[in-house]
Motif scaffolding. Structure first.
Motif, PDB file in Angstrom:
ATOM      1  N   GLU A 225       0.774  -1.320   0.000  1.00 35.03           N
ATOM      2  CA  GLU A 225      -0.021   0.039   0.065  1.00 35.03           C
ATOM      3  C   GLU A 225       0.861   1.155   0.197  1.00 35.03           C
ATOM      4  N   LEU A 226       1.831   1.083   0.677  1.00 32.31           N
ATOM      5  CA  LEU A 226       2.832   2.338   0.758  1.00 32.31           C
ATOM      6  C   LEU A 226       3.444   2.689  -0.419  1.00 32.31           C
ATOM      7  N   LEU A 227       4.089   1.450  -0.953  1.00 29.65           N
ATOM      8  CA  LEU A 227       4.654   1.529  -2.108  1.00 29.65           C
ATOM      9  C   LEU A 227       3.671   2.098  -3.454  1.00 29.65           C
ATOM     10  N   ALA A 228       2.442   1.809  -3.449  1.00 32.45           N
ATOM     11  CA  ALA A 228       1.692   2.354  -4.575  1.00 32.45           C
ATOM     12  C   ALA A 228       1.200   3.873  -4.342  1.00 32.45           C
ATOM     13  N   SER A 229       1.450   4.308  -3.061  1.00 33.85           N
ATOM     14  CA  SER A 229       1.383   5.852  -2.615  1.00 33.85           C
ATOM     15  C   SER A 229       2.516   6.425  -3.250  1.00 33.85           C
ATOM     16  N   LEU A 230       3.611   5.812  -2.723  1.00 37.46           N
ATOM     17  CA  LEU A 230       5.066   6.385  -3.196  1.00 37.46           C
ATOM     18  C   LEU A 230       5.092   6.482  -4.723  1.00 37.46           C
ATOM     19  N   ILE A 231       4.700   5.628  -5.531  1.00 37.24           N
ATOM     20  CA  ILE A 231       4.888   5.599  -6.820  1.00 37.24           C
ATOM     21  C   ILE A 231       4.046   6.525  -7.552  1.00 37.24           C
ATOM     22  N   SER A 232       3.030   6.904  -6.924  1.00 31.63           N
ATOM     23  CA  SER A 232       1.966   8.001  -7.425  1.00 31.63           C
ATOM     24  C   SER A 232       2.647   9.307  -7.406  1.00 31.63           C
ATOM     25  N   PHE A 233       3.762   9.462  -6.767  1.00 31.60           N
ATOM     26  CA  PHE A 233       4.252  10.979  -6.836  1.00 31.60           C
ATOM     27  C   PHE A 233       5.178  10.900  -7.897  1.00 31.60           C
ATOM     28  N   ASP A 234       5.074  11.993  -8.916  1.00 38.27           N
ATOM     29  CA  ASP A 234       6.139  11.912  -9.902  1.00 38.27           C
ATOM     30  C   ASP A 234       7.409  12.659  -8.992  1.00 38.27           C
ATOM     31  N   THR A 235       8.429  12.064  -8.817  1.00 36.28           N
ATOM     32  CA  THR A 235       9.561  12.833  -8.132  1.00 36.28           C
ATOM     33  C   THR A 235      10.768  12.603  -9.137  1.00 36.28           C
ATOM     34  N   THR A 236      10.578  12.455 -10.404  1.00 35.41           N
ATOM     35  CA  THR A 236      11.533  12.628 -11.419  1.00 35.41           C
ATOM     36  C   THR A 236      12.437  13.910 -10.745  1.00 35.41           C
ATOM     37  N   SER A 237      13.626  13.916 -11.005  1.00 38.40           N
ATOM     38  CA  SER A 237      14.677  14.537 -10.377  1.00 38.40           C
ATOM     39  C   SER A 237      14.493  16.209 -10.588  1.00 38.40           C
ATOM     40  N   ARG A 238      13.821  16.306 -11.798  1.00 37.24           N
ATOM     41  CA  ARG A 238      13.538  17.797 -12.307  1.00 37.24           C
ATOM     42  C   ARG A 238      12.283  18.343 -11.531  1.00 37.24           C
ATOM     43  N   GLU A 239      11.759  17.552 -10.736  1.00 40.70           N
ATOM     44  CA  GLU A 239      10.462  17.918 -10.183  1.00 40.70           C
ATOM     45  C   GLU A 239      10.670  18.016  -8.812  1.00 40.70           C
ATOM     46  N   SER A 240       9.896  18.579  -7.928  1.00 40.32           N
ATOM     47  CA  SER A 240       9.797  18.827  -6.595  1.00 40.32           C
ATOM     48  C   SER A 240       9.415  17.376  -5.932  1.00 40.32           C
ATOM     49  N   ASN A 241      10.087  16.957  -4.809  1.00 41.87           N
ATOM     50  CA  ASN A 241       9.681  15.812  -3.959  1.00 41.87           C
ATOM     51  C   ASN A 241       8.862  16.318  -2.896  1.00 41.87           C
ATOM     52  N   LEU A 242       8.353  17.525  -2.890  1.00 42.91           N
ATOM     53  CA  LEU A 242       7.627  17.872  -1.535  1.00 42.91           C
ATOM     54  C   LEU A 242       6.279  17.254  -1.244  1.00 42.91           C
ATOM     55  N   LYS A 243       5.445  16.862  -2.280  1.00 43.76           N
ATOM     56  CA  LYS A 243       4.186  15.999  -2.072  1.00 43.76           C
ATOM     57  C   LYS A 243       4.543  14.806  -1.447  1.00 43.76           C
TER      58      LYS A 243
END
Length: 383
Positions: free
Chosen positions: A6-24
């Motif tokens: 479940e946690l992996l599904a949530s983490l994957i849903s955030f686009d944290t490509t290096s050019r993007e923010s990781n704040l969400k």
């Protein structure tokens, strides 16, 4: 297992490509930790668009273990995926999505283990360290490392969960990425000797890099624990010229040095700089005094080689239930932790063979095995 998934599904849903923010993603993690009253701190970049997270579970007055992972992922641009890269998809015992192997699967398992860590209770702290911009040169973690260097006591060891199929890794090469800018003098190609051809001088330097690379294969410099067993040098980008009938005034090329942990990549690079200074610049400036060759660093990180007989290595062997130590070809943030006196090993679920590719995946079995590894960690550190 269900919690990790479940946690992996949530983490994957955030686009944290290096050019993007990781704040969400970081906000998601802080909300999760807050449920369990786990204290944490955030270390932001200058623009406040990205953050490292450092959380502590258990006592804070003694040495502990850092469980470290990076939150950023590589782009999916130009890749042909059969699934949505930012939605966890299960097929035939595999979980697909960008970052499943590298390395949100590990982060999910660490977060899933939080209730067990807290219930133990622990005789020494477990720290959770999440960084940003690892994929573009281990950049983000440096501010976190700077903070840890000031603290007493420092953690006893760091376990970085890069994908190693849960085999304990004690070493990897360091990396130095460089750019060389060659500035010559343009002229009409019909009068080529009156100009300074930047492309030709750049080509001479690239050829010299090849000679340096061959010298590094000397058996006396090799270390059989690594594959390949020698330091490597390669040119990845060359750009120069305006038209076929113009002697090019400018050319640049980017190259990298991946050095054994016992070798300094800057000393290797110095050989090229001396060649430029002593052999090429005099010839260039004999034609045009304004000619130049300039070198600039693009990125770097140190190598890692932890003694397999060390307390840190033996503790990780106990946790992993394996003393089959090895090395890897790819780099990590491990050398940066090690440089401030925190012995570091690498061990995480998934395979590097799946990392950075379309249809990246982690096997469900690897995720379950990582959960069990963290259960062993809990038992080992139980008060």
């Amino acid at each position: 297992m269900s919690r990790s998934r479940e946690l992996l599904a949530s983490l994957i849903s955030f686009d944290t490509t290096s050019r993007e923010s990781n704040l969400k993603l970081i906000e998601f993690v802080t909300d999760y930790l807050t449920q369990f009253k786990v204290p944490y701190e955030l270390i932001f970049n200058d623009e406040k668009s990205k953050a490292n997270l450092f959380a502590t579970l258990g006592p804070s007055d003694c040495q502990g273990i850092v469980l470290s992972g990076h939150t950023d992922v590589v782009p999916v641009d130009g890749q042909h995926w059969s699934t949505d890269p930012f939605q966890l998809t299960e097929k035939e015992g595999r979980l697909y999505g960008r970052g499943t192997a590298d390395m949100k699967g590990y982060i999910a398992c660490v977060l899933a283990a939080v209730p067990g860590f807290l219930a133990a209770p622990l005789r020494m702290p477990i720290h959770i360290a999440l960084s940003y911009d690892e994929e573009i040169g281990c950049l983000g973690v440096r501010s976190l490392i700077n903070e840890l260097e000031k603290r007493t006591p420092k953690p006893q060891l760091c376990l970085i969960g890069e994908p190693t199929t849960l085999q304990p890794v004690v070493g990897h090469k360091g990396k130095l990425s460089m750019r060389c800018d060659v500035h010559g003098a343009a002229c009409h190609s019909a009068y080529a000797p009156e100009g300074v051809n930047a492309i030709e001088y750049a080509a001479d330097l690239i050829t010299q890099l090849g000679r340096i690379a061959r010298d590094l294969r000397d058996a006396r410099l090799c270390d059989a624990r690594f594959d390949p067993p020698f330091s490597t040098v390669q040119t990845g980008i060359v750009h120069g010229g305006e038209a076929i009938n113009i002697v090019p005034a400018d050319c640049y090329f980017d190259y990298e040095i991946r050095a054994l942990p016992t070798q300094d990549p800057r000393e290797i690079n110095q050989q090229l700089e001396q060649y430029a200074e002593q052999r090429l610049l005099p010839n260039m400036r004999a034609v045009n005094a304004a000619s130049s060759i300039n070198f600039s660093e693009l990125s770097s990180y140190p190598g890692l080689l932890t003694d397999t007989r060390s307390v840190a290595a033996q503790l990780i062997a106990q946790i992993c239930q394996s003393d089959d130590f090895t090395t890897v070809a790819f780099g990590t943030e491990g050398g940066l932790y090690d440089a401030i006196g925190i012995p570091t090993l690498i061990c995480g679920p998934g395979s590097i063979e799946q990392a950075h590719k379309p249809d990246e995946y982690i096997s469900i079995q690897q995720l379950a095995d990582c959960d069990r590894m963290l259960e062993h960690l809990t038992l080992t550190l139980r008060a």
